[in-house]
Design an enzyme around this catalytic site. Sequence first.
Site, PDB file in Angstrom:
ATOM      1  N   ARG A 169       7.845  -3.167   5.799  1.00 58.06           N
ATOM      2  CA  ARG A 169       6.968  -2.013   5.604  1.00 58.06           C
ATOM      3  C   ARG A 169       7.625  -0.777   6.225  1.00 58.06           C
ATOM      4  NH1 ARG A 169       1.108  -0.668   8.444  1.00 58.06           N
ATOM      5  NH2 ARG A 169       0.574   1.056   7.054  1.00 58.06           N
ATOM      6  N   HIS A 170       7.298   0.392   5.691  1.00 57.98           N
ATOM      7  CA  HIS A 170       7.802   1.641   6.258  1.00 57.98           C
ATOM      8  C   HIS A 170       7.358   1.793   7.715  1.00 57.98           C
ATOM      9  CE1 HIS A 170       3.753   3.278   6.033  1.00 57.98           C
ATOM     10  NE2 HIS A 170       3.685   2.860   4.778  1.00 57.98           N
ATOM     11  N   GLY A 171       7.958   2.733   8.409  1.00 52.60           N
ATOM     12  CA  GLY A 171       7.630   2.973   9.801  1.00 52.60           C
ATOM     13  C   GLY A 171       6.381   3.819   9.986  1.00 52.60           C
TER      14      GLY A 171
ATOM     15  N   GLY B 106       9.192  -1.282   1.632  1.00 50.53           N
ATOM     16  CA  GLY B 106       8.030  -0.922   0.824  1.00 50.53           C
ATOM     17  C   GLY B 106       6.843  -0.589   1.692  1.00 50.53           C
TER      18      GLY B 106
END
Length: 462
Positions: free
Chosen positions: A83-85, A351
């Site tokens: 997952r994105h930050g 994602g």
Amino acid sequence: MPIVFWKAVVQFTILTGVCCCFRNDVSHGGNPNIPAIAKYFSTKGRYEEVNPYLIEDILAVNRSMLQPPSAQCREIHATAIIRHGTRYPTSKNVNKMKKLYELVKNRASGKESWLRDIQTQWTMWYTEDMDGRLVQKGVNDHKHLAVRLSKLFPSLISEEKLRGGFIKFITSSKHRCVNSTLSFKAGLTELWAITDMEFDHAVNDALMRFFDQCTRFVQEVENNPSALSEVDKFKQGPEMRRVTEKIADRLRVPYNTITDDMAEAAFYLCAYEFAIKTVNSPWCQLFDEVDAQVLEYANDLKQFWKRAFGYDINSKSSCILFHDVFTRLNKAASENKSGQQVTEAVTVQVGHAETLLPLLTLLGFFKDSNALTSTNYDKQTQRSFRTSHMLPYIANLVLVLYDCGGGDLRLQPLLNEKPVTFPGLTDQQASMPLYQDVKDHYRELLQGCDFETECQLFKSPA
């Protein structure tokens, strides 16, 4: 001040033995900068709350947890779905926060120091143009994760492999994912002081935003108001009503002033202030632990029905990603068997929470015996389906393929850098089962689970 309701709450607390503290003064782990309710922030939570050891050392790893069955086992491939930050709130949430802030600033009364801080010192610094963009903490999230994974799997994530083109990068087109991918790469290039090369990434929304392209999911769930009826009923139910009434009491405003949207906005303000700035915001003082548990459940309920076990299409929308993962694993296994160098040692795919959760659901992780509903909150206190544990910022699923010699291939799944067991594979080497056993376990999905077929709005009769 509406005192009658508060007396009733106190009496209920004494009778039931439930801890219902008026203020959130007890800090998590004794650190005054960490809200006591931080472990309930769901998909808005810090990764460090899932792995607290990182608070002391953000680059800490423990290779001993990998425990391959023999000393000759060596990693030959890893696929990481990340997952994105940490990000800013979306414009939709910013608007909800603005309405709440104006209410508190202009209508709330009281002498509590935290309320004075909100009214006189805190300013509404979130703007609509932030709209979910990556923050500096999110940049660091991916840089640090890259370094930790390189320490966990030094033979795969190495300078030699990166320079040789054996590490591939794929991302969603969303700016927060692209920037997270750039940050992950920067973590590696800075680690090895690489300045003479740049490394490409592919943008592939078919893989990383499959939910947008699954017609059946979009029509039957995403754009269907009735699909989240359980969520709506819970928001109108007694648990959420108690939360909004307690907030109204603390702000000394009429009960009907505080809506469930406002309660959620206040909770998000606390979560975002902590995730972005690592501060225990005065907004956090609006909640005690009981409130936080209710709001966490409300978000879990939404994720359950919109992205997970609530509807079959939620997980089936990830069929394309599921097959992509096993295609990469099979290719690596085939190349290794023939004595070739594995051409794709590592695949890093960045994602969203909405990317990772349907895949985890399809694989069977975190499935409770009973579905989450609007009426069984009290029975779900020990549920496995807790997004606070599963899906903080930079949540990641890493699948590592091992060659243990003599055709003995093993597959180890790690979720958020910790070994987990494939549901249904619980033998003595559960955390690193035979790759063939994994494929046998998911045979029906591997032979079917066709994205185009599953995502047709009107499926053909079987």
